[in-house]
Design an enzyme around this catalytic site. Sequence first.
Site, PDB file in Angstrom:
ATOM      1  N   GLY A  90       0.896  -1.280   0.035  1.00 61.17           N
ATOM      2  CA  GLY A  90       0.053   0.106   0.033  1.00 61.17           C
ATOM      3  C   GLY A  90       0.888   1.258  -0.116  1.00 61.17           C
ATOM      4  O   GLY A  90       2.211   1.172   0.225  1.00 61.17           O
ATOM      5  N   LYS A 113       4.276  12.698  -3.018  1.00 61.54           N
ATOM      6  CA  LYS A 113       5.298  11.424  -2.700  1.00 61.54           C
ATOM      7  C   LYS A 113       6.072  12.082  -1.321  1.00 61.54           C
ATOM      8  O   LYS A 113       7.036  12.808  -1.270  1.00 61.54           O
ATOM      9  CB  LYS A 113       6.238  10.898  -3.496  1.00 61.54           C
ATOM     10  CG  LYS A 113       7.066   9.506  -3.023  1.00 61.54           C
ATOM     11  CD  LYS A 113       7.425   8.833  -4.315  1.00 61.54           C
ATOM     12  CE  LYS A 113       8.168   7.755  -3.887  1.00 61.54           C
ATOM     13  NZ  LYS A 113       8.630   7.065  -5.000  1.00 61.54           N
ATOM     14  N   GLY A 126       7.134   7.511   6.730  1.00 63.41           N
ATOM     15  CA  GLY A 126       6.135   7.990   5.619  1.00 63.41           C
ATOM     16  C   GLY A 126       6.806   9.237   4.934  1.00 63.41           C
ATOM     17  O   GLY A 126       6.206  10.062   4.070  1.00 63.41           O
ATOM     18  N   ASP A 252       4.068  -3.955  -7.938  1.00 63.59           N
ATOM     19  CA  ASP A 252       3.416  -2.585  -7.411  1.00 63.59           C
ATOM     20  C   ASP A 252       4.092  -1.359  -7.865  1.00 63.59           C
ATOM     21  O   ASP A 252       3.601  -0.265  -7.689  1.00 63.59           O
ATOM     22  CB  ASP A 252       3.520  -2.676  -5.860  1.00 63.59           C
ATOM     23  CG  ASP A 252       5.053  -2.779  -5.486  1.00 63.59           C
ATOM     24  OD1 ASP A 252       5.637  -4.136  -5.722  1.00 63.59           O
ATOM     25  OD2 ASP A 252       5.765  -1.962  -4.828  1.00 63.59           O
ATOM     26  N   ASP A 262       7.576   4.939 -10.226  1.00 67.18           N
ATOM     27  CA  ASP A 262       8.400   4.505  -8.962  1.00 67.18           C
ATOM     28  C   ASP A 262       9.707   4.507  -9.536  1.00 67.18           C
ATOM     29  O   ASP A 262      10.266   3.530  -9.281  1.00 67.18           O
ATOM     30  CB  ASP A 262       7.643   3.410  -8.361  1.00 67.18           C
ATOM     31  CG  ASP A 262       6.824   3.910  -7.166  1.00 67.18           C
ATOM     32  OD1 ASP A 262       6.628   5.125  -7.019  1.00 67.18           O
ATOM     33  OD2 ASP A 262       6.363   3.138  -6.540  1.00 67.18           O
TER      34      ASP A 262
HETATM   35  P1  AMP Z   1       9.157   1.765  -3.031  1.00 61.06           P
HETATM   36  O1  AMP Z   1      10.371   0.747  -2.906  1.00 61.06           O
HETATM   37  O2  AMP Z   1       9.534   3.189  -2.872  1.00 61.06           O
HETATM   38  O3  AMP Z   1       8.123   1.547  -4.200  1.00 61.06           O
HETATM   39  O4  AMP Z   1       8.324   1.294  -1.512  1.00 61.06           O
HETATM   40  C1  AMP Z   1       7.709   0.109  -1.491  1.00 61.06           C
HETATM   41  C2  AMP Z   1       6.687   0.136  -0.408  1.00 61.06           C
HETATM   42  O5  AMP Z   1       7.386   0.903   0.591  1.00 61.06           O
HETATM   43  C3  AMP Z   1       5.751   1.436  -1.001  1.00 61.06           C
HETATM   44  O6  AMP Z   1       4.453   1.075  -0.676  1.00 61.06           O
HETATM   45  C4  AMP Z   1       6.041   2.551  -0.156  1.00 61.06           C
HETATM   46  O7  AMP Z   1       4.948   3.495  -0.260  1.00 61.06           O
HETATM   47  C5  AMP Z   1       6.512   2.032   1.320  1.00 61.06           C
HETATM   48  N1  AMP Z   1       7.502   3.046   1.752  1.00 61.06           N
HETATM   49  C6  AMP Z   1       8.822   3.303   1.159  1.00 61.06           C
HETATM   50  N2  AMP Z   1       9.461   3.944   1.937  1.00 61.06           N
HETATM   51  C7  AMP Z   1       8.495   4.269   2.948  1.00 61.06           C
HETATM   52  C8  AMP Z   1       8.518   5.248   3.976  1.00 61.06           C
HETATM   53  N3  AMP Z   1       9.518   5.839   4.218  1.00 61.06           N
HETATM   54  N4  AMP Z   1       7.563   5.423   4.858  1.00 61.06           N
HETATM   55  C9  AMP Z   1       6.468   4.755   4.528  1.00 61.06           C
HETATM   56  N5  AMP Z   1       6.317   3.906   3.470  1.00 61.06           N
HETATM   57  C10 AMP Z   1       7.339   3.662   2.767  1.00 61.06           C
HETATM   58 MG    MG Z   2       6.798   1.600  -5.408  1.00 53.51          MG
END
Ligand code: AMP
Ligand code: MG
Length: 494
Positions: A90, A113, A126, A252, A262
């Site tokens: 998510g 973001k 977050g 995702d 992404d």
């Molecule tokens: P990503 O590798 O950026 O595609 O992230 C994979 C998942 O982890 C996604 O669902 C992001 O929203 C979540 N995510 C990555 N970094 C953070 C963070 N610092 N805080 C909250 N969620 C994160």
């Molecule tokens: Mg991602």
Amino acid sequence: MKSLDKLPFNNAFFDLGSDFYQAKSPDPVEGPFLVHYNRAVGGLLELPENTDNDPAFLDYFSGNKEFPGAQPLAMRYTGHQFGSYNPNIGDGRGILLGEIETSTGVKWDIHLKGAGPTRFARGFDGRASLRASIREYLGGEAVHGLRIPSSRALGIIGFKELIFRQMPEIPAILIRVAESHVRFGNFEAFHYSKKTKHIEKLANYVIWRHYPHLTQESDKYRLLFRSVIEKTASLIAGWQSTGFVHGVMNTDNMSIVGLCFDYGPFGFMDSFNPHYIPNSSDKQGRYSFSKQPEIGFWNLEKFALTLTSLIDGDALNGELARYQECFNLTYRNLMAAKLGIKIIDSDFKTLTGNLFEILYRHRIDYTNFFRLLSRFRNGDIQPILDRFADPTDIEKWFNEYGEVLNKENSDDLTRQHEMKRVNPRFILRNHLAQRAIESALKDSDYSEIDKLIFLAQNPFIEDDTLLEKRQIDPEIYFADSPTQFAGSQTSCSA
Ligand code: AMP
Ligand code: MG
């Protein structure tokens, strides 16, 4: 042109219901400051000329002030990460504010973001680092500049707190702009929780918003799947032809409208290397350069599973079977254009196969080789020969290339002109991005970002006077990557 408080915001995704997201506003931030504003994207959104100077800009886009009409939410999705299903993903830090519709009826998603932890944050903060936000910003613009569909960004806003990754980092918010934020993973979330009705609802939303010409078709879901296959194949063909490696092709991160989406540890290939892995965490090379087309197929198979209640199995398999041909066709056309060749036959196949072998064996810069190749029979090819310790292989290949060009009566000047329109002079090299990041982090100097955004938007540029005006030295920005940086990797840390 509308002022910010009159932006025509809507959020149709909100209407799907709360199973599809968490309704949540961005968390406020301390001391937001502008890192960079993307005038081109501002134009797309029809924002007023100097919006970036409007004090309300920082308030609105940092999340400190809510746009009238926006219905902020964090999307629910799951996905296959490095081959395994993860039901707990998510959007942990991205808030979809909604969509803005322009005067021509185009709708753009506006997404912040790094806007604070959501229900999906799994204990993470977050937030996003300024470092990673700059990389995503530059990456999106560079891929878009190469005519490959991509998410982009209106800009980056930093703020005065600290977040912790391997070390304390400056946080930022990336104002992401894209046609869609729906991923294969949004469908997977409902497939694995057996919420079939939600899949139908989501498919109808995607058709309504992104494939409206299918609305009245009796087999609209099958045609939707076909379009996603075609767009994905064409996206990956674009990557393979330009040497782009996404780095994290989890489901995702796969866009329902075929966007490059992404950006994490992505990279453009320096010297030609089919095994190039930009992501230092990808020890097995699951997402290496040469694996991308087959991973695209694997991801589409996972997407197909989510559609079994809407499309029968034979039809799904029939559509999937078209992927390879679709990819091959687009990829061959793109490569033929790069070589300035019109006839795609067995000679073409041999010629490209031989070239890849030579580029790999001699570690030749992929981008610059093709750009310089437009000089073949049109000018000085010594800079190509100089890159080879022993030019025997490439001289032999030049003879084969010349014969193919003769066979199709290629006009040398026309070919040169056409080749320069498809072979970039600029790609976003890792060491250049790194330099821009370091000036931003250490000195709050964003001029390097500005230069790279200009080049990303004009990668085929010929006119050096335009570069001089911006103090862009071609010797630095268009050169092969220095050996110590070639093939470099970055980590997932964001
Ligand atoms: P990503 O590798 O950026 O595609 O992230 C994979 C998942 O982890 C996604 O669902 C992001 O929203 C979540 N995510 C990555 N970094 C953070 C963070 N610092 N805080 C909250 N969620 C994160
Ligand atoms: Mg991602």
